[in-house]
Design a protein around this motif. Structure first.
Motif, PDB file in Angstrom:
ATOM      1  N   LYS A  65       0.825  -1.218   0.000  1.00  0.00           N
ATOM      2  CA  LYS A  65       0.000   0.000   0.000  1.00  0.00           C
ATOM      3  C   LYS A  65       0.857   1.265   0.000  1.00  0.00           C
ATOM      4  CE  LYS A  65      -3.912  -2.170   2.369  1.00  0.00           C
ATOM      5  NZ  LYS A  65      -4.772  -2.153   3.579  1.00  0.00           N
ATOM      6  N   ARG A  66       2.139   1.123   0.252  1.00  0.00           N
ATOM      7  CA  ARG A  66       3.012   2.303   0.289  1.00  0.00           C
ATOM      8  C   ARG A  66       3.569   2.652  -1.084  1.00  0.00           C
ATOM      9  NH1 ARG A  66       6.802   2.710   5.466  1.00  0.00           N
ATOM     10  NH2 ARG A  66       5.170   3.334   6.921  1.00  0.00           N
ATOM     11  N   PHE A  67       3.188   1.872  -2.087  1.00  0.00           N
ATOM     12  CA  PHE A  67       3.714   2.091  -3.433  1.00  0.00           C
ATOM     13  C   PHE A  67       2.607   2.573  -4.368  1.00  0.00           C
ATOM     14  CE2 PHE A  67       6.510  -0.771  -1.255  1.00  0.00           C
ATOM     15  CZ  PHE A  67       7.776  -0.343  -1.634  1.00  0.00           C
ATOM     16  N   ALA A  68       3.007   3.342  -5.359  1.00  0.00           N
ATOM     17  CA  ALA A  68       2.043   3.977  -6.252  1.00  0.00           C
ATOM     18  C   ALA A  68       1.289   2.967  -7.108  1.00  0.00           C
ATOM     19  CB  ALA A  68       2.748   5.007  -7.139  1.00  0.00           C
ATOM     20  N   ASP A  69       1.979   1.901  -7.507  1.00  0.00           N
ATOM     21  CA  ASP A  69       1.339   0.923  -8.375  1.00  0.00           C
ATOM     22  C   ASP A  69       2.039  -0.424  -8.231  1.00  0.00           C
ATOM     23  OD1 ASP A  69       3.731   1.216  -9.845  1.00  0.00           O
ATOM     24  OD2 ASP A  69       2.807   2.610 -11.276  1.00  0.00           O
ATOM     25  N   ARG A  70       1.533  -1.414  -8.929  1.00  0.00           N
ATOM     26  CA  ARG A  70       2.068  -2.771  -8.837  1.00  0.00           C
ATOM     27  C   ARG A  70       3.522  -2.855  -9.324  1.00  0.00           C
ATOM     28  NH1 ARG A  70      -1.149  -7.033  -8.000  1.00  0.00           N
ATOM     29  NH2 ARG A  70      -2.941  -5.824  -8.726  1.00  0.00           N
ATOM     30  N   PRO A  71       3.856  -2.289 -10.493  1.00  0.00           N
ATOM     31  CA  PRO A  71       5.253  -2.369 -10.940  1.00  0.00           C
ATOM     32  C   PRO A  71       6.244  -1.745  -9.952  1.00  0.00           C
ATOM     33  CG  PRO A  71       3.842  -1.786 -12.787  1.00  0.00           C
ATOM     34  CD  PRO A  71       2.995  -1.712 -11.553  1.00  0.00           C
ATOM     35  N   GLU A  72       5.874  -0.623  -9.342  1.00  0.00           N
ATOM     36  CA  GLU A  72       6.782   0.009  -8.386  1.00  0.00           C
ATOM     37  C   GLU A  72       6.997  -0.889  -7.174  1.00  0.00           C
ATOM     38  OE1 GLU A  72       6.385   3.730  -5.417  1.00  0.00           O
ATOM     39  OE2 GLU A  72       6.240   4.292  -7.554  1.00  0.00           O
ATOM     40  N   PHE A  73       5.920  -1.506  -6.708  1.00  0.00           N
ATOM     41  CA  PHE A  73       6.037  -2.441  -5.585  1.00  0.00           C
ATOM     42  C   PHE A  73       6.936  -3.618  -5.950  1.00  0.00           C
ATOM     43  CE2 PHE A  73       4.250  -6.473  -3.839  1.00  0.00           C
ATOM     44  CZ  PHE A  73       4.704  -6.328  -2.535  1.00  0.00           C
ATOM     45  N   GLU A  74       6.767  -4.144  -7.141  1.00  0.00           N
ATOM     46  CA  GLU A  74       7.537  -5.323  -7.534  1.00  0.00           C
ATOM     47  C   GLU A  74       9.016  -5.016  -7.710  1.00  0.00           C
ATOM     48  OE1 GLU A  74       5.703  -7.242 -10.853  1.00  0.00           O
ATOM     49  OE2 GLU A  74       4.001  -7.950  -9.666  1.00  0.00           O
ATOM     50  N   VAL A  75       9.350  -3.833  -8.183  1.00  0.00           N
ATOM     51  CA  VAL A  75      10.757  -3.440  -8.282  1.00  0.00           C
ATOM     52  C   VAL A  75      11.396  -3.456  -6.891  1.00  0.00           C
ATOM     53  CG1 VAL A  75      12.308  -1.500  -8.733  1.00  0.00           C
ATOM     54  CG2 VAL A  75      10.555  -2.104 -10.412  1.00  0.00           C
ATOM     55  N   ALA A  76      10.673  -2.904  -5.920  1.00  0.00           N
ATOM     56  CA  ALA A  76      11.190  -2.894  -4.554  1.00  0.00           C
ATOM     57  C   ALA A  76      11.258  -4.304  -3.975  1.00  0.00           C
ATOM     58  CB  ALA A  76      10.306  -2.009  -3.679  1.00  0.00           C
ATOM     59  N   LEU A  77      10.260  -5.126  -4.278  1.00  0.00           N
ATOM     60  CA  LEU A  77      10.235  -6.493  -3.768  1.00  0.00           C
ATOM     61  C   LEU A  77      11.394  -7.312  -4.332  1.00  0.00           C
ATOM     62  CD1 LEU A  77       8.827  -8.668  -2.094  1.00  0.00           C
ATOM     63  CD2 LEU A  77       7.306  -9.097  -4.054  1.00  0.00           C
ATOM     64  N   ILE A  78      11.646  -7.164  -5.613  1.00  0.00           N
ATOM     65  CA  ILE A  78      12.781  -7.872  -6.223  1.00  0.00           C
ATOM     66  C   ILE A  78      14.084  -7.472  -5.548  1.00  0.00           C
ATOM     67  CG2 ILE A  78      14.195  -7.970  -8.330  1.00  0.00           C
ATOM     68  CD1 ILE A  78      11.557  -7.974  -9.925  1.00  0.00           C
ATOM     69  N   GLU A  79      14.225  -6.196  -5.248  1.00  0.00           N
ATOM     70  CA  GLU A  79      15.450  -5.724  -4.597  1.00  0.00           C
ATOM     71  C   GLU A  79      15.627  -6.372  -3.225  1.00  0.00           C
ATOM     72  OE1 GLU A  79      17.321  -1.553  -2.861  1.00  0.00           O
ATOM     73  OE2 GLU A  79      15.793  -1.470  -4.436  1.00  0.00           O
TER      74      GLU A  79
END
Length: 222
Positions: A65-79
């Motif tokens: 919920k702290r991310f603007a959209d799904r791709p932004e969340f996934e970039v952070a999750l991958i990291e």
């Protein structure tokens, strides 16, 4: 006989983490040749995080919920995941639809458990749907994850009967008991290089599967 080398495992959760507990128990007992490097939840405060802490495993939160959209969340999750240098990533009740960018990044080393006999009843509310469809058999599936929702190649399934008078909760409990056997088994196969994904096909002991393996036909000692 040399000891089996452990693989590094990251587990993604969104809730209570009962399948996570089955994995942690076998990791601690030595039955499962894995080091659980981290447990990551997209929801803060869930019980699965406490299960990880009690097992001495890093419990991390990345609130979607702290991310603007799904791709932004996934970039952070991958990291966050890649920081753990995992050999395998498993989804254990991780309630987020994943994009092709994420699934391709971990192609061949990303597993999911789904509470149905795939390809039947992809998505949510599987137990209600199985009862409504008058199924006589239900169960759970372990599959490699692709961008197609619950559509990746299936490795192994566990089957249970749908009994007269079953409601979704009773059926869910019957399936969950088998899930706790199924997931550690599939992870063990991956860790010991018995199962792999090549292209769109699952190979087991070097042979392509023409249909998923069935738990009741597969001794746990194999």
């Amino acid at each position: 006989m040399s000891a089996i080398q452990k693989i590094r495992l990251v587990v993604l959760i969104s809730g209570r983490g009962s399948n996570l507990q089955a994995i942690l128990d076998q990791a601690v007992s030595g039955e499962l040749p894995v080091e659980v490097a981290a447990v990551i939840s997209n929801r803060p405060g869930v019980h699965g995080l406490e299960r990880a802490r009690q097992a001495g495993v890093p419990a991390l939160v990345l609130d979607h919920k702290r991310f603007a959209d799904r791709p932004e969340f996934e970039v952070a999750l991958i990291e966050v995941i890649d920081r753990q240098q995992p050999d395998l990533v498993v989804l254990a009740g991780f309630m987020r639809v994943l994009t092709a960018g994420f699934t391709e990044h971990y192609r061949g080393r990303l597993l999911n458990i789904h509470p149905s006999l795939l390809p039947k009843f992809r998505g949510l509310h599987t137990h209600e749907r199985a009862i409504a469809a008058s199924e006589t058999e239900h169960g759970a599936s372990i599959h490699f994850v692709t961008a197609e929702l619950d559509g990746g190649p299936v490795i192994v399934q566990a089957r249970v009967p749908v009994l007269p008078g079953d409601d979704p909760d009773v059926l869910a409990a019957r399936v969950l008991e088998q899930e706790h056997r199924l997931y550690p088994l599939a992870i063990r196969w991956f860790a010991t290089e018995r199962v792999r994904l090549e292209g769109k096909r699952v190979f087991f002991d070097g042979m392509p599967l023409t249909e998923p393996l069935r738990l009741e036909e597969t001794p746990l000692s194999r």
